[in-house]
Design a protein around this motif. Structure first.
Motif, PDB file in Angstrom:
ATOM      1  N   THR A 201      36.599  26.290 -17.992  1.00 21.04           N
ATOM      2  CA  THR A 201      36.479  24.836 -18.055  1.00 21.04           C
ATOM      3  C   THR A 201      37.690  24.136 -17.450  1.00 21.04           C
ATOM      4  O   THR A 201      37.873  22.941 -17.642  1.00 21.04           O
ATOM      5  CB  THR A 201      36.305  24.396 -19.516  1.00 21.04           C
ATOM      6  OG1 THR A 201      37.355  24.995 -20.298  1.00 21.04           O
ATOM      7  CG2 THR A 201      34.971  24.840 -20.080  1.00 21.04           C
ATOM      8  N   ASP A 202      38.520  24.887 -16.738  1.00 23.99           N
ATOM      9  CA  ASP A 202      39.748  24.341 -16.168  1.00 23.99           C
ATOM     10  C   ASP A 202      39.575  24.096 -14.671  1.00 23.99           C
ATOM     11  O   ASP A 202      38.550  24.460 -14.082  1.00 23.99           O
ATOM     12  CB  ASP A 202      40.890  25.338 -16.365  1.00 23.99           C
ATOM     13  CG  ASP A 202      40.563  26.657 -15.684  1.00 23.99           C
ATOM     14  OD1 ASP A 202      39.538  27.281 -16.038  1.00 23.99           O
ATOM     15  OD2 ASP A 202      41.303  27.068 -14.771  1.00 23.99           O
ATOM     16  N   HIS A 204      42.132  25.223 -12.473  1.00 27.04           N
ATOM     17  CA  HIS A 204      43.271  25.968 -11.940  1.00 27.04           C
ATOM     18  C   HIS A 204      42.770  27.189 -11.188  1.00 27.04           C
ATOM     19  O   HIS A 204      41.705  27.729 -11.506  1.00 27.04           O
ATOM     20  CB  HIS A 204      44.237  26.333 -13.057  1.00 27.04           C
ATOM     21  CG  HIS A 204      44.838  25.124 -13.680  1.00 27.04           C
ATOM     22  ND1 HIS A 204      45.839  24.394 -13.069  1.00 27.04           N
ATOM     23  CD2 HIS A 204      44.542  24.464 -14.815  1.00 27.04           C
ATOM     24  CE1 HIS A 204      46.130  23.351 -13.819  1.00 27.04           C
ATOM     25  NE2 HIS A 204      45.364  23.358 -14.893  1.00 27.04           N
ATOM     26  N   ARG A 417      39.803  23.613 -25.639  1.00 29.01           N
ATOM     27  CA  ARG A 417      40.588  24.044 -24.465  1.00 29.01           C
ATOM     28  C   ARG A 417      40.635  25.562 -24.333  1.00 29.01           C
ATOM     29  O   ARG A 417      41.333  26.093 -23.470  1.00 29.01           O
ATOM     30  CB  ARG A 417      41.995  23.442 -24.508  1.00 29.01           C
ATOM     31  CG  ARG A 417      42.852  23.925 -25.655  1.00 29.01           C
ATOM     32  CD  ARG A 417      44.232  23.235 -25.680  1.00 29.01           C
ATOM     33  NE  ARG A 417      45.079  23.867 -26.708  1.00 29.01           N
ATOM     34  CZ  ARG A 417      46.301  24.349 -26.482  1.00 29.01           C
ATOM     35  NH1 ARG A 417      46.854  24.256 -25.305  1.00 29.01           N
ATOM     36  NH2 ARG A 417      46.975  24.923 -27.464  1.00 29.01           N
ATOM     37  N   ASP A 420      39.784  27.035 -21.009  1.00 29.31           N
ATOM     38  CA  ASP A 420      40.698  26.745 -19.893  1.00 29.31           C
ATOM     39  C   ASP A 420      41.538  27.984 -19.562  1.00 29.31           C
ATOM     40  O   ASP A 420      41.998  28.142 -18.429  1.00 29.31           O
ATOM     41  CB  ASP A 420      41.673  25.615 -20.265  1.00 29.31           C
ATOM     42  CG  ASP A 420      41.000  24.250 -20.325  1.00 29.31           C
ATOM     43  OD1 ASP A 420      39.799  24.142 -20.017  1.00 29.31           O
ATOM     44  OD2 ASP A 420      41.698  23.281 -20.695  1.00 29.31           O
ATOM     45  N   TYR A 421      41.753  28.834 -20.554  1.00 27.89           N
ATOM     46  CA  TYR A 421      42.717  29.936 -20.413  1.00 27.89           C
ATOM     47  C   TYR A 421      42.112  31.323 -20.587  1.00 27.89           C
ATOM     48  O   TYR A 421      42.693  32.315 -20.141  1.00 27.89           O
ATOM     49  CB  TYR A 421      43.832  29.773 -21.454  1.00 27.89           C
ATOM     50  CG  TYR A 421      44.421  28.404 -21.538  1.00 27.89           C
ATOM     51  CD1 TYR A 421      44.951  27.783 -20.413  1.00 27.89           C
ATOM     52  CD2 TYR A 421      44.441  27.682 -22.741  1.00 27.89           C
ATOM     53  CE1 TYR A 421      45.482  26.507 -20.472  1.00 27.89           C
ATOM     54  CE2 TYR A 421      44.968  26.409 -22.809  1.00 27.89           C
ATOM     55  CZ  TYR A 421      45.484  25.823 -21.685  1.00 27.89           C
ATOM     56  OH  TYR A 421      46.016  24.570 -21.744  1.00 27.89           O
ATOM     57  N   LYS A 431      50.644  28.652 -24.558  1.00 31.31           N
ATOM     58  CA  LYS A 431      49.419  27.925 -24.862  1.00 31.31           C
ATOM     59  C   LYS A 431      49.197  27.779 -26.366  1.00 31.31           C
ATOM     60  O   LYS A 431      48.252  27.106 -26.791  1.00 31.31           O
ATOM     61  CB  LYS A 431      48.204  28.642 -24.243  1.00 31.31           C
ATOM     62  CG  LYS A 431      48.328  28.919 -22.744  1.00 31.31           C
ATOM     63  CD  LYS A 431      48.707  27.714 -21.957  1.00 31.31           C
ATOM     64  CE  LYS A 431      48.862  27.977 -20.460  1.00 31.31           C
ATOM     65  NZ  LYS A 431      49.831  29.021 -20.091  1.00 31.31           N
TER      66      LYS A 431
ATOM     67  N   HIS B 204      51.323  26.806 -15.897  1.00 35.05           N
ATOM     68  CA  HIS B 204      50.316  27.695 -15.329  1.00 35.05           C
ATOM     69  C   HIS B 204      50.989  28.786 -14.515  1.00 35.05           C
ATOM     70  O   HIS B 204      52.091  28.591 -14.015  1.00 35.05           O
ATOM     71  CB  HIS B 204      49.316  26.899 -14.497  1.00 35.05           C
ATOM     72  CG  HIS B 204      48.542  25.938 -15.332  1.00 35.05           C
ATOM     73  ND1 HIS B 204      47.524  26.338 -16.167  1.00 35.05           N
ATOM     74  CD2 HIS B 204      48.696  24.616 -15.531  1.00 35.05           C
ATOM     75  CE1 HIS B 204      47.063  25.291 -16.825  1.00 35.05           C
ATOM     76  NE2 HIS B 204      47.751  24.235 -16.463  1.00 35.05           N
TER      77      HIS B 204
END
Lengths: 466, 466
Positions: A201-202, A204, A417, A420-421, A431, B204
C-alpha cells in the motif's frame, strides 16, 4: 465515530438473544490487580522493545531454514533462558529452503529502463542470463484466467491490481491474490515468467516479496513482484500502445534444510490444567530485518508472559512459542499441531500483524466462557480496545488449530500502515512506535492475567500484601 | 503563524530605510490580465504534467553524459518543437561520465547482515571482489578531521549525522557535508573506503546518491551512502562494542562523454532587449526517474513560457534552457555561462527543488527595479506566496551567473519532503502532487508575465478584445 458504530454493530451481532444482551449490559468489574499490571505495562514495559531491538540488530533477517534462522533460534534460547523462563527448548523439523540470488528487471523497448523487482518465494531461477520476452498485462487473476492460452504462451505475464490500506488488513486477501495464484495460472497457460504488482500500500520502490507455491501440476516459472511505483510506471508505458519487451533475471536456489520452534514455559500452579499458548513467529523474509513481521510479535507475547511471571505464579501453565518457518507455509504451526494439537489447550494467542495499537479483541472461548471473554473485553476497554466477535479469533501459525476448534483470543492490531512495509526491505526497527508497542504489551498482559488464573505473588516480603 | 512572522522579519530586514518601508506599504495593483493568466494556470495547466509524465515515462533516468541523457535531449527537442517554440537547438559540451555497476555492503561480523548502499558519484571501483575492512565511525566530518591518521589508516570510515527536514532545504548544507567532504578527507587519512549516512530525511532503505569530487590531491577510494535505517542499524551494532567488519562492493566505470543543453525561445517583440532565461535541468541521477529532480523543474519553467506564448507575444525574448549534466557539477550552467554569461540578461529563473508549492519569492533585480520586484510579489501573494529578500535569488545552474551579478528571481518551493526522495530510487512521478505542480506554474506564469513585458495578443478574432 466509525469505531463506535463498528463496536455497536459487532456487539449486537454477537449477542442476539435478549437475555445475553441484558447480561452484557451489566457492568463487568475489572480486578484491580489486573488493571494495575495492565497500566504498569503501558507505562513501563521495556521487555518487548529489548527483544525486538536485540533480535533485529544482533540477528537481522531470519529466512526460514537458513543459517540466519538457526542463529535466531540460538539467540532466542539464550534470551528466553536469561529472562527466567522454564524448559526452554528447540523442536526441529525439516523444511524446503529457497534462497534469493541476483535479480533485476529491465525494459529493453520501447523505453529502456530498470524496474525494481524481487523474486517471490519458490520462484524458478532464470539463471544469470535471465529471460527476455514481451509483456502481456492483466488487471486481475480473473482477467488472466479468462485470457486464451495463445495470448499468454511464450510471454511474460504482468498482473496489476490496486490494494488500499485497511485497518483490519482485509485488503490483503484480494491484494495478495495475484502473488498467490498468478504464478501457477501463468505457468499453466504457457507463460515464460510472471511479474505481479506488489501486495503493498506504499509508494516506495521496495518490492514486497512473499510465498507462492506452484500447484495443480504447474511447472515452476520465474515469478517476481515489482514495486507499486514500478507497476504504475509499467502501466503508463503499456498505455503508449507499443509492444513492451522485458529482460527478467531472478536467480535463486532450493535445497532441504532444518527449521524449528523455540518453546519456553511458565509452569502453572496446577500442572494438570491445560496450558495457554502465546506466540509469534521467529523467521522473517530476507529483505528487511523482520521487525514488524514478526520480531514484534514474539516480543509482545513474551513480554506479557514475563510480566505475569514477574507478578508471581499463575494457576495455568503459559507456553511461549516462537514459531519457525511461518513465512514459507506455516511449517512451525503445523509441526506444533502435529505434536500437541490433540491435547487440550486453555487458549491460543498469536501476535503477527506488526506493533501498531490494538483496536479490537475477539475470542472463540466457547459459550460457557462468555463471562471470561467479557472480562477480557472490560479489562482492555481503557486501552481504547473494542470488543468484537465472541465466535472467532485468528492467527497464522495457530490458524489450523483454531480451525480445529481449539479455543483462542485474537488481539487485532491496527494494520493501516502494515502493508507499507510488509515483506519489504523497509521492515526495520524504525517502523516500530515504542508507545504503541507498550499498548500491545498492556493488552496482552491483561488478557493473559485473566486467562492464566489467579497469580500467586512471589514470596517477597516487600511485594506480599496479605 | 510561523510563516507570517517570517514574512514580517524578511520584509523588515529587506526594507530597512523608513522611506522604503512606506513605499512598500503602498498597495500594488495587480494587472487584471496577469491575474487571469495566473488563475487560469492554477486551475487548468496541463503542460507541466504532460512534460514531467512524458519525460519520466518515455525516457526514465537520464544520467549525465550517457545514452539515456542523449535520448532525453532528443525527446526535449521533439517536445519543445511540437509546443511551438522557436530556434530549438542543442549546445553540446564534453563531460566525464561515471556509471554505477554492482554494489553491496555486508557486515561479516559480529552480526552478519546486508546494508542497503549506493555508490556516490566519482567513487573509485572496488572491482567485483569488493574490499573488506573494520569500520571506524564518526558523527561528523569534524570528528573525522580531528581523528589521528593512525585510527583511520586501513579502515572503512563511516560518517553519521542527523539531517532533519526543513522548508527551505537549509539542512542539506550540513546534511550533505559528509557526502561532499568525507571521501576526500578519509582518503587523505589512509582509509580504504568510506560509507556515509545518506543526506536524506526519510526512513526508507533507499540510499541517496549524489556527487562528490576527490580534491586536495586525494587518491579516489570507494565511497558509498547507506540508507538512513541502515545508518541507525549500524549505530546500534557499533554500540555493542565489538569490532565490526564490512565487505563493501562498489563497482563503477569512468569515461569521457558528451552532454548538452537544450534551448528554445519565444522571440520578443523587441529583439534588442536582453532576454529572460527560464530553466531547470534535464539530467538526473540514475536510481529513480528524476521526477522531482528535475523533470518537474523543466516542466514548470516550460509550461509557464508556453502559457505566455499562448497569450500572445511578449516584449522581451524568453529563452528556455534545459540544462545538461547539472548533477555531476553544474556543467550545463557553466557551459551556458561560458557562451552567454557576458551578455546582458533581463532575469534568470530556475526551478530545481521539486514540485511542491511555492511559498516564497525572492529577487535580485537591482535597486532600480524594486517596483517590479514588488509587483511580482503582489501578483503571487494570492497563491499563498510571501515576499522575501530583494537582494538575492538562487539556483543551481544559474548560481554562478547570479554570483556574477546577473539579475534573477527565485521562487522557493516547500522542501519539507524533498529530501525524502532526492537522489534515490523513489524519485518517481507518483511523488508529484498535480495540484501543487499547477500552483508552481501559476506563480511562474505571473512572474514571467511581469518580467517579459506587455504581451501583445495573437491576431485571433475570438481572442482579440480590442
Amino acid at each position: 465515530m466509525i469505531r463506535m458504530s463498528l463496536t455497536v454493530a459487532l456487539l449486537v451481532a454477537a449477542a442476539a438473544p435478549l437475555a445475553a444482551q441484558q447480561q452484557q449490559a451489566a457492568p463487568v468489574i475489572v480486578d484491580g490487580r489486573i488493571a494495575a499490571m495492565r497500566d504498569d505495562a503501558l507505562a513501563n514495559d521495556h521487555y518487548a522493545w529489548d527483544i525486538v531491538e536485540g533480535l533485529t540488530t544482533e540477528v537481522g533477517q531470519r529466512l526460514a531454514g537458513t543459517d540466519a534462522e538457526a542463529r535466531a533460534r540460538a539467540w532466542a534460547v539464550k534470551r528466553l533462558t536469561a529472562m527466567g523462563f522454564a524448559d526452554v527448548r528447540v523442536e526441529e523439523f525439516p523444511v524446503p529452503v529457497w534462497t534469493r540470488g541476483a535479480e533485476s528487471a529491465e525494459i529493453l523497448s520501447p523505453f529502456p529502463q530498470k524496474l525494481a523487482v524481487a523474486a517471490l518465494g519458490n520462484s524458478a531461477s532464470t539463471g544469470p542470463a535471465g529471460v527476455t520476452g514481451e509483456i502481456v498485462a492483466y488487471n486481475s487473476v480473473e482477467e488472466l484466467r479468462a485470457a486464451p492460452d495463445a495470448a499468454v504462451k511464450g510471454k511474460i505475464v504482468f498482473i496489476d491490481h490496486n490494494m488500499k490500506p485497511t485497518q483490519d488488513g482485509s485488503s490483503y486477501g484480494p491484494g495478495g491474490t495475484p502473488r498467490r495464484s498468478g504464478p501457477t495460472l501463468a505457468s499453466k497457460k504457457g507463460a515464460i515468467a510472471i511479474i505481479v504488482r506488489s501486495a503493498g500500500t506504499d509508494l516506495h520502490r521496495n518490492p514486497h516479496t512473499g510465498v507462492q507455491t506452484f500447484g495443480d501440476g504447474a511447472t515452476p516459472i520465474p515469478a517476481g513482484a515489482i514495486s507499486v511505483p514500478d507497476a504504475l510506471q509499467l502501466q503508463r508505458i503499456l498505455k503508449r500502445g507499443q509492444p513492451v519487451t522485458l529482460r527478467l533475471t531472478l536467480v535463486s536456489q532450493t535445497r532441504q534444510g532444518t527449521s524449528g520452534n523455540v518453546i519456553a514455559e511458565i509452569p502453572g500452579r496446577d500442572p494438570s490444567l491445560a496450558p495457554i499458548l502465546v506466540g509469534g513467529h521467529l523467521d522473517s523474509w530476507d529483505l528487511g530485518t523482520g521487525a514488524i513481521d514478526d520480531a514484534s510479535g514474539v516480543a509482545i507475547a513474551t513480554a506479557a508472559a514475563k510480566r505475569i511471571m514477574d507478578g508471581g505464579r499463575p494457576l495455568r501453565t503459559i507456553r511461549i512459542v516462537w514459531f519457525g518457518s511461518e513465512e514459507i507455509g506455516l511449517f512451525g504451526g503445523l509441526d506444533y499441531r502435529a505434536r500437541y494439537g490433540k491435547l487440550p489447550h486453555y487458549a491460543l494467542l498469536e501476535s503477527d500483524f506488526g506493533a501498531d495499537r490494538i483496536w479490537r479483541v475477539e475470542s472463540q472461548l466457547g459459550k460457557d466462557r462468555l463471562d471470561e471473554a467479557r472480562r477480557i473485553g472490560a479489562a482492555l476497554a481503557p486501552l481504547g480496545i473494542v470488543t468484537g466477535s465472541f465466535e472467532e479469533a485468528d492467527g497464522s501459525d495457530i490458524g489450523p488449530m483454531l480451525a480445529d476448534g481449539l479455543p483462542g483470543v485474537g488481539l487485532s492490531q491496527d494494520g493501516t500502515r502494515y502493508f507499507d512495509y510488509h515483506h519489504t526491505p523497509d521492515d526495520t526497527l524504525d517502523k516500530i512506535d515504542p508507545a504503541q508497542l507498550k499498548q500491545n504489551v498492556a493488552a496482552w498482559t491483561a488478557a493473559l492475567a485473566i486467562l492464566a488464573g489467579p497469580i500467586e505473588p512471589n514470596a517477597s516480603p516487600t511485594k506480599r500484601k496479605r
